[in-house]
Design an enzyme around this catalytic site. Sequence first.
Site, PDB file in Angstrom:
ATOM      1  N   CYS A 103     -20.991  -5.023  -1.269  1.00 54.02           N
ATOM      2  CA  CYS A 103     -21.347  -4.501   0.122  1.00 54.02           C
ATOM      3  C   CYS A 103     -19.945  -4.601   0.680  1.00 54.02           C
ATOM      4  O   CYS A 103     -19.247  -5.314   0.897  1.00 54.02           O
ATOM      5  CB  CYS A 103     -22.368  -5.550   0.661  1.00 54.02           C
ATOM      6  SG  CYS A 103     -22.521  -5.373   2.376  1.00 54.02           S
ATOM      7  N   CYS A 114     -26.150  -5.315  17.955  1.00 54.87           N
ATOM      8  CA  CYS A 114     -27.724  -5.506  17.711  1.00 54.87           C
ATOM      9  C   CYS A 114     -27.918  -6.878  17.843  1.00 54.87           C
ATOM     10  O   CYS A 114     -27.254  -7.912  17.261  1.00 54.87           O
ATOM     11  CB  CYS A 114     -27.958  -5.208  16.319  1.00 54.87           C
ATOM     12  SG  CYS A 114     -27.730  -3.301  15.839  1.00 54.87           S
ATOM     13  N   SER A 187     -24.869   3.077   5.449  1.00 54.38           N
ATOM     14  CA  SER A 187     -25.782   2.686   6.141  1.00 54.38           C
ATOM     15  C   SER A 187     -25.417   2.759   7.851  1.00 54.38           C
ATOM     16  O   SER A 187     -24.390   1.981   7.953  1.00 54.38           O
ATOM     17  CB  SER A 187     -26.268   0.958   6.082  1.00 54.38           C
ATOM     18  OG  SER A 187     -27.340   0.770   6.858  1.00 54.38           O
ATOM     19  N   SER A 210     -30.703   2.115   9.856  1.00 51.80           N
ATOM     20  CA  SER A 210     -31.304   0.901  10.269  1.00 51.80           C
ATOM     21  C   SER A 210     -32.328   1.015  11.656  1.00 51.80           C
ATOM     22  O   SER A 210     -31.849   1.306  12.712  1.00 51.80           O
ATOM     23  CB  SER A 210     -30.056  -0.325  10.573  1.00 51.80           C
ATOM     24  OG  SER A 210     -29.248  -0.374   9.630  1.00 51.80           O
ATOM     25  N   CYS A 331     -27.630 -10.509   4.840  1.00 50.93           N
ATOM     26  CA  CYS A 331     -27.579  -9.384   5.632  1.00 50.93           C
ATOM     27  C   CYS A 331     -27.236  -9.817   7.223  1.00 50.93           C
ATOM     28  O   CYS A 331     -28.145 -10.889   7.466  1.00 50.93           O
ATOM     29  CB  CYS A 331     -28.889  -8.733   5.630  1.00 50.93           C
ATOM     30  SG  CYS A 331     -29.481  -7.925   4.286  1.00 50.93           S
TER      31      CYS A 331
HETATM   32  N1  SAH Z   1     -24.021  -0.990  10.943  1.00 49.69           N
HETATM   33  C1  SAH Z   1     -24.400  -0.486   9.755  1.00 49.69           C
HETATM   34  C2  SAH Z   1     -24.384  -1.275   8.547  1.00 49.69           C
HETATM   35  C3  SAH Z   1     -24.187  -2.726   8.499  1.00 49.69           C
HETATM   36  S1  SAH Z   1     -25.500  -3.808   8.841  1.00 49.69           S
HETATM   37  C4  SAH Z   1     -25.864  -0.576  10.040  1.00 49.69           C
HETATM   38  O1  SAH Z   1     -26.448  -0.900  11.105  1.00 49.69           O
HETATM   39  O2  SAH Z   1     -26.727  -0.016   9.190  1.00 49.69           O
HETATM   40  C5  SAH Z   1     -26.416  -3.774   7.324  1.00 49.69           C
HETATM   41  C6  SAH Z   1     -27.914  -3.975   7.395  1.00 49.69           C
HETATM   42  O3  SAH Z   1     -28.320  -5.499   7.628  1.00 49.69           O
HETATM   43  C7  SAH Z   1     -28.495  -3.189   8.432  1.00 49.69           C
HETATM   44  O4  SAH Z   1     -29.686  -2.861   8.343  1.00 49.69           O
HETATM   45  C8  SAH Z   1     -28.849  -4.301   9.795  1.00 49.69           C
HETATM   46  O5  SAH Z   1     -29.699  -4.016  10.691  1.00 49.69           O
HETATM   47  C9  SAH Z   1     -29.234  -5.489   8.790  1.00 49.69           C
HETATM   48  N2  SAH Z   1     -29.315  -6.892   9.433  1.00 49.69           N
HETATM   49  C10 SAH Z   1     -28.399  -7.142  10.426  1.00 49.69           C
HETATM   50  N3  SAH Z   1     -28.759  -8.385  10.763  1.00 49.69           N
HETATM   51  C11 SAH Z   1     -29.691  -8.798   9.956  1.00 49.69           C
HETATM   52  C12 SAH Z   1     -30.316 -10.082   9.685  1.00 49.69           C
HETATM   53  N4  SAH Z   1     -29.936 -11.048  10.620  1.00 49.69           N
HETATM   54  N5  SAH Z   1     -31.252 -10.036   8.782  1.00 49.69           N
HETATM   55  C13 SAH Z   1     -31.758  -9.038   8.016  1.00 49.69           C
HETATM   56  N6  SAH Z   1     -30.988  -7.979   8.081  1.00 49.69           N
HETATM   57  C14 SAH Z   1     -30.015  -7.872   8.967  1.00 49.69           C
END
Ligand code: SAH
Length: 348
Positions: A103, A114, A187, A210, A331
Amino acid sequence: MTKAWGILPEEWKPILAERGMRPFRADQILQSLYRDWIESWDDATTLPKDFREQLKVEFPLTKYETLAVSESADGTKKLLIGYEDGNSVETVLIPATGRFTQCISTQVGCPMGCAFCASGSQGVVRSLTADEIVAEYMAGRKVGEITNIVVMGMGEPFVNYDEMMRALKLINAGKGPNLGARHITISTCGVVPGFARLASEGIQFELSVSLHAPNDELRSQLMPVNRRWGIDELLDACADYTRKTKRIITFEYTVIEGVNDSRACAEELARQVRRVPMAKVNLIPLSPVSHRPDFRTPPESTMLMFLDVLMRAHVQTMLRRSRGKDADAACGQLRLKNISSVPPKRDF
Ligand code: SAH
């Protein structure tokens, strides 16, 4: 000065020609970089010494250091990669049967903010250059042979499109590391202009989106990007992408207890993703993050309810587990955590 790991294989010959150097040197360089995996031009012993000295000056290898390694009980390893300017990012190595997934991060921090994600909780410091992203891969492959890459670390890949794409093209290149395009997943949180750009590349990278909420009201609360590009615009871009590329899009849906976990949410999610031909859904239970103690992981029964609703609506769905929790590698947990515990010039 161009960094060697930021140069695509096909770019070497013209670069060398401009300098009056013979074309076969390009192949020698590529051999040294991506078959012998040299860590210094001094080790490129097939090249004449004065040529090596010239390469050192004009096309240096990116300086990076693996500053820390933390290992989780499930075998997941998180590496902290430090760069010359003192900034650092995290990259996570995830073993699974027949796979070794890396990753990778594309930015130091993340500008997207977010609500449930720790990486974005402190904003962005800067984007990584292509060679710095490749350096993460170089650090990772020393731990084990990488079979898959997911661009799901810190940062938003579509905000750093050019450098991110250059790095992935390099890692994918036949005369480079030669990792198959279908083994590389980008992603995005939904930066809409990125979809058409990616579609026009004509490379078969995988794409994840996402989503995390099935309507604008909720999604805008969780993901500020939704205020710029709402769900309709996002799903239209996704549908265009799948029609143009004939590639599947995977929607990621992180389930947060009491926030986006109702049956109504599941039903609305099913309706929304069905607007995109060739879509599937990954359901992920939230990994708790310290800056939002009010966000909790749902019980298994909620995950199963979601799965049931989606399956009944004929949406291809997978339940995913978050890996690496006890190493803060799960994640959304990648973040500038140890900011005060390292010497100056190191950000961690
Ligand atoms: N910016 C990109 C890639 C990084 S995040 C994106 O948003 O896709 C990778 C994934 O982890 C994303 O789907 C994100 O929403 C998720 N993610 C972020 N925080 C998380 C959490 N606390 N628990 C589970 N998934 C999470």
